[in-house]
Design a protein around this motif. Sequence first.
Motif, PDB file in Angstrom:
ATOM      1  N   GLY A  74       0.772  -1.327   0.047  1.00 31.84           N
ATOM      2  CA  GLY A  74      -0.062   0.061  -0.092  1.00 31.84           C
ATOM      3  C   GLY A  74       0.612   1.185   0.068  1.00 31.84           C
ATOM      4  N   ASP A  75       1.846   1.173   0.622  1.00 32.63           N
ATOM      5  CA  ASP A  75       2.636   2.586   0.742  1.00 32.63           C
ATOM      6  C   ASP A  75       3.293   3.062  -0.601  1.00 32.63           C
ATOM      7  OD1 ASP A  75       2.076   2.508   3.694  1.00 32.63           O
ATOM      8  OD2 ASP A  75       4.276   1.974   4.075  1.00 32.63           O
ATOM      9  N   VAL A  76       3.548   1.906  -1.465  1.00 35.94           N
ATOM     10  CA  VAL A  76       4.118   2.326  -2.578  1.00 35.94           C
ATOM     11  C   VAL A  76       3.104   2.026  -3.655  1.00 35.94           C
ATOM     12  CG1 VAL A  76       6.353   1.270  -2.333  1.00 35.94           C
ATOM     13  CG2 VAL A  76       4.797  -0.134  -3.092  1.00 35.94           C
ATOM     14  N   PHE A  77       2.036   1.433  -3.676  1.00 37.33           N
ATOM     15  CA  PHE A  77       0.967   1.459  -4.555  1.00 37.33           C
ATOM     16  C   PHE A  77       0.225   2.604  -4.629  1.00 37.33           C
ATOM     17  CE2 PHE A  77       0.909  -3.595  -4.215  1.00 37.33           C
ATOM     18  CZ  PHE A  77       2.155  -3.637  -5.196  1.00 37.33           C
ATOM     19  N   SER A  78       0.193   3.374  -3.508  1.00 38.07           N
ATOM     20  CA  SER A  78      -0.640   4.709  -3.365  1.00 38.07           C
ATOM     21  C   SER A  78      -0.001   6.029  -3.742  1.00 38.07           C
ATOM     22  CB  SER A  78      -0.861   4.631  -1.723  1.00 38.07           C
ATOM     23  OG  SER A  78       0.495   5.071  -1.081  1.00 38.07           O
ATOM     24  N   GLY A  79       1.364   5.934  -4.314  1.00 44.27           N
ATOM     25  CA  GLY A  79       2.034   6.940  -4.600  1.00 44.27           C
ATOM     26  C   GLY A  79       2.977   7.687  -3.366  1.00 44.27           C
ATOM     27  N   TYR A  80       2.589   7.371  -2.130  1.00 41.25           N
ATOM     28  CA  TYR A  80       3.031   7.903  -1.050  1.00 41.25           C
ATOM     29  C   TYR A  80       4.687   7.847  -1.108  1.00 41.25           C
ATOM     30  CZ  TYR A  80      -1.178   8.680   1.768  1.00 41.25           C
ATOM     31  OH  TYR A  80      -2.141   9.241   2.217  1.00 41.25           O
ATOM     32  N   MET A  81       5.194   6.520  -1.352  1.00 40.55           N
ATOM     33  CA  MET A  81       6.719   6.325  -0.977  1.00 40.55           C
ATOM     34  C   MET A  81       6.978   5.482  -2.287  1.00 40.55           C
ATOM     35  SD  MET A  81       6.490   5.601   3.130  1.00 40.55           S
ATOM     36  CE  MET A  81       5.031   5.975   3.699  1.00 40.55           C
ATOM     37  N   SER A 453      -6.448   2.008  -1.490  1.00 43.90           N
ATOM     38  CA  SER A 453      -7.746   1.660  -1.383  1.00 43.90           C
ATOM     39  C   SER A 453      -8.628   2.809  -2.119  1.00 43.90           C
ATOM     40  CB  SER A 453      -8.311   1.060   0.048  1.00 43.90           C
ATOM     41  OG  SER A 453      -7.525  -0.099   0.361  1.00 43.90           O
ATOM     42  N   GLU A 454      -8.257   3.897  -1.379  1.00 43.14           N
ATOM     43  CA  GLU A 454      -9.186   4.908  -1.949  1.00 43.14           C
ATOM     44  C   GLU A 454      -8.810   5.374  -3.377  1.00 43.14           C
ATOM     45  OE1 GLU A 454     -11.770   7.095   0.151  1.00 43.14           O
ATOM     46  OE2 GLU A 454     -11.805   5.053  -0.215  1.00 43.14           O
ATOM     47  N   PHE A 455      -7.351   5.168  -3.726  1.00 44.30           N
ATOM     48  CA  PHE A 455      -7.166   5.296  -5.336  1.00 44.30           C
ATOM     49  C   PHE A 455      -7.791   4.630  -5.947  1.00 44.30           C
ATOM     50  CE2 PHE A 455      -4.498   3.740  -8.908  1.00 44.30           C
ATOM     51  CZ  PHE A 455      -4.853   5.053  -9.567  1.00 44.30           C
ATOM     52  N   ARG A 456      -8.070   3.273  -5.767  1.00 50.38           N
ATOM     53  CA  ARG A 456      -8.585   2.314  -6.491  1.00 50.38           C
ATOM     54  C   ARG A 456     -10.075   2.351  -6.626  1.00 50.38           C
ATOM     55  NH1 ARG A 456      -7.150  -3.270  -3.734  1.00 50.38           N
ATOM     56  NH2 ARG A 456      -6.676  -1.633  -1.930  1.00 50.38           N
ATOM     57  N   ARG A 457     -10.703   2.964  -5.507  1.00 49.37           N
ATOM     58  CA  ARG A 457     -12.280   3.027  -5.628  1.00 49.37           C
ATOM     59  C   ARG A 457     -12.520   4.431  -5.979  1.00 49.37           C
ATOM     60  NH1 ARG A 457     -15.931   6.541  -2.703  1.00 49.37           N
ATOM     61  NH2 ARG A 457     -14.173   7.326  -1.419  1.00 49.37           N
ATOM     62  N   THR A 458     -11.830   5.420  -6.317  1.00 50.15           N
ATOM     63  CA  THR A 458     -12.166   6.574  -6.986  1.00 50.15           C
ATOM     64  C   THR A 458     -10.990   7.296  -8.182  1.00 50.15           C
ATOM     65  OG1 THR A 458     -10.612   8.005  -5.482  1.00 50.15           O
ATOM     66  CG2 THR A 458     -12.852   7.541  -4.754  1.00 50.15           C
ATOM     67  N   GLY A 459      -9.993   6.566  -8.276  1.00 42.90           N
ATOM     68  CA  GLY A 459      -8.964   7.084  -9.159  1.00 42.90           C
ATOM     69  C   GLY A 459      -8.373   8.315  -8.986  1.00 42.90           C
ATOM     70  N   TYR A 460      -8.671   8.592  -7.623  1.00 40.43           N
ATOM     71  CA  TYR A 460      -7.887  10.017  -7.178  1.00 40.43           C
ATOM     72  C   TYR A 460      -7.057   9.665  -5.937  1.00 40.43           C
ATOM     73  CZ  TYR A 460     -11.598  11.880 -10.149  1.00 40.43           C
ATOM     74  OH  TYR A 460     -12.479  12.213 -11.099  1.00 40.43           O
ATOM     75  N   PRO A 461      -5.920  10.336  -5.657  1.00 35.30           N
ATOM     76  CA  PRO A 461      -5.464  11.305  -6.737  1.00 35.30           C
ATOM     77  C   PRO A 461      -4.710  10.619  -8.065  1.00 35.30           C
ATOM     78  CG  PRO A 461      -3.802  11.308  -4.856  1.00 35.30           C
ATOM     79  CD  PRO A 461      -5.085  10.334  -4.485  1.00 35.30           C
ATOM     80  N   ARG A 462      -4.119  11.279  -9.036  1.00 31.40           N
ATOM     81  CA  ARG A 462      -3.799  10.581 -10.058  1.00 31.40           C
ATOM     82  C   ARG A 462      -2.401  10.331  -9.805  1.00 31.40           C
ATOM     83  NH1 ARG A 462      -7.202  12.505 -14.087  1.00 31.40           N
ATOM     84  NH2 ARG A 462      -8.845  13.918 -13.237  1.00 31.40           N
ATOM     85  N   ILE A 463      -2.248   8.530  -9.859  1.00 32.44           N
ATOM     86  CA  ILE A 463      -1.133   7.968  -9.552  1.00 32.44           C
ATOM     87  C   ILE A 463      -0.614   7.687 -11.116  1.00 32.44           C
ATOM     88  CG2 ILE A 463       0.073   5.855  -8.583  1.00 32.44           C
ATOM     89  CD1 ILE A 463      -1.225   8.117  -6.736  1.00 32.44           C
TER      90      ILE A 463
END
Length: 523
Positions: A74-81, A453-463
């Motif tokens: 999650g930490d990397v797939f989210s764009g955080y790190m 999870s929120e990125f997959r649900r909404t598409g936001y923010p843009r990754i």
Amino acid sequence: MKKIIRYTFASIIALSLSNCTSDFEDVNTNPNGLSQESLTQMNNHIGGSFTPMFLNVFNVTPAWNYQLQQGLMGDVFSGYMTPPTPFAGNVNNMTYSLVDGWNGFPWGDAYNSVMPYARDINNAVAETGDASGEKFVHLSNIIKVTAMHRVSDIYGPIRYTKYNDFATTGEYDSQKVAYEAFFSDLTASISGLKQFEGETQFAAFDMSNLNGDIALWRKFANSLRLRLALRVVNIDPALAKTQGELALKSDAGLLESSMIINTGFAHPITVISGSWGDIRMGAEMESILTGYNDDRIEKYFNPSADATLSGDYKGIRMGIEIDAKGQYLDHSSIGSVIDGETLTWMTAAEVHFLKAEAALRNWTGAGTTTQNYEAGVTASFTQHGIGNVAAYLADNTSTPADFVDALNATNNIAYPSDVKIKYNASGSNEEQLEQIITQKWIAMFPDGQEAWSEFRRTGYPRIFPVVVNNSAGKIDTDIQIRRINFVESEVNTNAANVTIAKGFLNGPDTGGTRLWWDTGSNF
């Protein structure tokens, strides 16, 4: 650390009770010792089981376990790190060659250290026949849902509703059934705990900043219900609205301050980022925070150590060619947000953003989108000790910056949106949702699992899509990774039930298959 000693003592007592010996009666009639009756009165036969649950929603120690449970998912797939380390010759999760040896850890932590202890608490309370013990069942169920929705949001189908029965413990629920059970457990806990408000028996075992306050635990459970209601809004709008409005009108209320666990251990990211140098700022974080001139960047990250970067904050794009760790090692490490011995399960800011989206969807009791949005940003600034939030909220010109790789122009990419900070209540639903989720994403850092999870649900923010895709066609570069395949231990030991679980998916058992709630559409 004193709290950890107390929790460890409780765990030792609980363990000793489960390992009775032939001198049980002598031990328990020792006038200088603790009698079984005394232990039961202090609830230590129950309380010790909470410790591993608290410490494994996010695994706290050792740091490498956290790295595999969350840091390299999650930490990397989210764009955080993004790691500067080219693990396994750069053929790894970041380039979509999913590593089974890594990806079983969220499952193992849950089924070794959360689910069994929730069952133990349930059984211990049932054996006593004391109705007041029901509060411990409700509290453990809240923690169980906190942990298991995250597991389900990684894999999809999980073992949940039939887990406690030995005859059916290996059977999976579809994600739909699991989520319905989450709502049922949360609703029962919110209702059932009301009669115990004011009692202090849980305080001795509570590792959170709620300090055993039952009323606050009801708020957390209700806030979690609102989170999960929005998680399913695109696949089952009626269920989402029902559960969301129950949360909004509940007498339990919603969290007004962040839910924080006092672990007694240094945050594992301090080891992963500091001691090991295995994680750095993600490219999306650089684009959004620098583009917005967002002062939270000073709390989230450290300036680059590379002298050629003049102290700039620099991130790494996920899924690029990395030849050696030293290439990007001196990019921005993780900042003071991870100092101390705590982990955040839910921020106060997230609750405001949940209400903002609920208002956007016209749910009764949600208030207004603008007020909730601004309250969310304000709560996040307050959490991190950042001032001048009014000027930030009034900024109607700043947009995320394009990403420029400091070492390889091949990785440069324009940020595909001009989403702004100042809330635009007259924008389309999609435009407003993008603003809400983008700020929610910033505020939830460093919880990458929830952000993914929120990125997959909404598409936001843009990754940004990966540059190198080693999935052999299993994961679409543009659609990006949607889940993790079922773990090897289950495939090898529970094959028949895994086969059934695969039938609950919307496609093959790969990282490219969308979860039940992941529809690809918001309205």
